[in-house]
Design an enzyme around this catalytic site. Structure first.
Site, PDB file in Angstrom:
ATOM      1  N   SER A  33      -8.359  -9.138   6.331  1.00  0.00           N
ATOM      2  CA  SER A  33      -8.264  -9.924   5.093  1.00  0.00           C
ATOM      3  C   SER A  33      -8.534 -11.413   5.329  1.00  0.00           C
ATOM      4  O   SER A  33      -8.399 -12.221   4.411  1.00  0.00           O
ATOM      5  CB  SER A  33      -6.879  -9.727   4.457  1.00  0.00           C
ATOM      6  OG  SER A  33      -5.868  -9.752   5.446  1.00  0.00           O
ATOM      7  N   SER A  74       0.088  -9.745   6.466  1.00  0.00           N
ATOM      8  CA  SER A  74      -1.070  -8.845   6.578  1.00  0.00           C
ATOM      9  C   SER A  74      -0.786  -7.773   7.629  1.00  0.00           C
ATOM     10  O   SER A  74      -0.652  -8.073   8.821  1.00  0.00           O
ATOM     11  CB  SER A  74      -2.313  -9.654   6.956  1.00  0.00           C
ATOM     12  OG  SER A  74      -3.289  -8.803   7.506  1.00  0.00           O
ATOM     13  N   GLU A  80       0.842  -1.214   0.000  1.00  0.00           N
ATOM     14  CA  GLU A  80       0.000   0.000   0.000  1.00  0.00           C
ATOM     15  C   GLU A  80       0.876   1.264   0.000  1.00  0.00           C
ATOM     16  O   GLU A  80       0.588   2.235  -0.716  1.00  0.00           O
ATOM     17  CB  GLU A  80      -0.922   0.006   1.222  1.00  0.00           C
ATOM     18  CG  GLU A  80      -1.843   1.222   1.226  1.00  0.00           C
ATOM     19  CD  GLU A  80      -2.615   1.388   2.534  1.00  0.00           C
ATOM     20  OE1 GLU A  80      -3.064   0.372   3.102  1.00  0.00           O
ATOM     21  OE2 GLU A  80      -2.755   2.537   2.986  1.00  0.00           O
ATOM     22  N   CYS A  88      -8.036   3.544   8.434  1.00  0.00           N
ATOM     23  CA  CYS A  88      -9.430   3.427   8.000  1.00  0.00           C
ATOM     24  C   CYS A  88     -10.320   2.950   9.149  1.00  0.00           C
ATOM     25  O   CYS A  88      -9.854   2.379  10.133  1.00  0.00           O
ATOM     26  CB  CYS A  88      -9.545   2.515   6.788  1.00  0.00           C
ATOM     27  SG  CYS A  88      -9.468   0.786   7.192  1.00  0.00           S
TER      28      CYS A  88
HETATM   29  S1  SF4 Z   1      -8.954  -2.719   2.292  1.00  0.00           S
HETATM   30 FE1  SF4 Z   1     -10.017  -2.715   4.263  1.00  0.00          FE
HETATM   31  S2  SF4 Z   1      -8.413  -2.309   5.754  1.00  0.00           S
HETATM   32 FE2  SF4 Z   1      -7.615  -1.673   3.755  1.00  0.00          FE
HETATM   33  S3  SF4 Z   1      -8.184   0.482   3.564  1.00  0.00           S
HETATM   34 FE3  SF4 Z   1      -9.803  -0.663   2.612  1.00  0.00          FE
HETATM   35  S4  SF4 Z   1     -11.347  -0.897   4.218  1.00  0.00           S
HETATM   36 FE4  SF4 Z   1      -9.407  -0.360   5.232  1.00  0.00          FE
END
Ligand code: SF4
Length: 312
Positions: A271, A227, A129, A199
């Site tokens: 996940s 993860s 990310e 988030c």
């Molecule tokens: S994939 Fe899930 S954990 Fe990652 S930013 Fe999106 S909502 Fe948040």
């Protein structure tokens, strides 16, 4: 052994992960088995990737591995502008499964690059990310800085009156708050969100695990070693003084961890699919669990629609 299972109500797959898995599944339905390539693990979970592989998805680490003209899906973590442009130039049929929450952060860094201001990304260097987020800075790369700790803030040298920050979405809220406090103290005019970009899904699961750890002798987190959010759940549990372990499934559980305990806390990273939680519960039931109680607040997970582009 005899113990109770404390199962976190706020656990498991988030909206972004569900969307990414559904995107690959839908693409396989529409384009066919062995016709879909996914750049990087679509989400960081061994079982999810294995299951998608079994129904015909191919996972690759570089664009060079994708056959000409194929359907190419970007993972939930997002990719850099460079990768996106290169994939487009090569003529792949692109479907972008980047989580919408991550896309918002990408837009911020895009804008910072357009304005030529410094961009500070609080996150783990090398995480998929973070690579995608940093890769949104299309200008002078020396103006984008990845930091994680208060010590990194101390070493930072930017024009704080012309700078912004963003954070990785899956960081520990407690640790990020410390880094952010130091960043704001050093650069009071830096632009960014009031708290962090962690988030909602990450926050809710971390709050739940904090409470779960307080009432459990040991905590198990279902999730893969790569993860980020699952690792943070383990750390948050440990921060409460409780032993905590991250396991892909029940085969990773060492029964000695459960010796002498009267309660086992159980949760799952954003996940990790629910069938893994069920499999772990079954294992615990065979190995001393006498009762199960769900604890904490309901998850109330929202849903994200599938990507509009690329899925006819
Ligand atoms: S994939 Fe899930 S954990 Fe990652 S930013 Fe999106 S909502 Fe948040």
């Amino acid at each position: 052994m005899s113990f109770t299972i404390n199962l976190a109500k706020a656990r498991g797959t988030c909206a972004g992960v569900n969307r990414a898995i559904a995107t690959v599944t839908k693409a396989l339905e529409l384009f066919g088995k062995d016709k879909v390539w996914v750049l990087h693990e679509v989400v960081h979970n061994k079982h999810v990737v294995e299951n998608l592989r079994k129904i015909g998805a191919h996972f690759i680490e570089t664009l060079d591995e994708a056959p000409e003209g194929c359907v190419l899906i970007f993972s939930a973590h997002g990719v850099s502008v460079e990768i996106h442009n290169e994939a487009q130039a090569r003529g792949f049929h692109i479907i972008d499964a980047t989580c919408p929450v991550v896309q918002v952060i990408h837009t911020k860094i895009n804008r910072a690059a357009d304005c030529g201001i410094d961009a500070v990304v609080i996150g783990h260097k090398g995480h998929q990310e973070v690579l995608g987020t940093v890769g949104q800075y299309t200008g002078d790369k020396s103006k984008v800085h990845v930091i994680i700790s208060e010590a990194d803030v101390e070493a930072l040298d930017i024009d704080g009156n012309n700078a912004c920050f963003a954070t990785q979405t899956t960081l520990s809220t407690d640790e990020t708050a410390k880094t952010l406090k130091a960043l704001r103290a050093k650069y009071p005019n830096i632009q960014g969100p009031r708290d962090a970009d962690t988030c909602k899904a990450t926050q809710v699961r971390q709050n739940a695990i904090r409470e779960l750890a307080k009432i459990s002798d040991v905590v198990l987190i279902a999730g893969s070693a790569n993860s980020s959010n699952s690792n943070r759940l383990r750390e948050v549990a440990e921060s409460q003084g409780t032993r905590a372990y991250l396991v892909d499934d029940s085969s990773g559980i060492d029964l000695s961890w459960l010796e002498g305990v009267s309660s086992v806390g159980l949760s799952a990273g954003a996940s990790a699919p629910e069938y893994i939680v069920e499999e772990i519960i079954e294992f615990l039931n065979k190995n001393g669990a006498t009762a199960l109680q769900e604890v904490g607040s309901d998850l109330n997970e929202r849903t994200f629609p599938l990507p509009r582009k690329g899925l006819p």
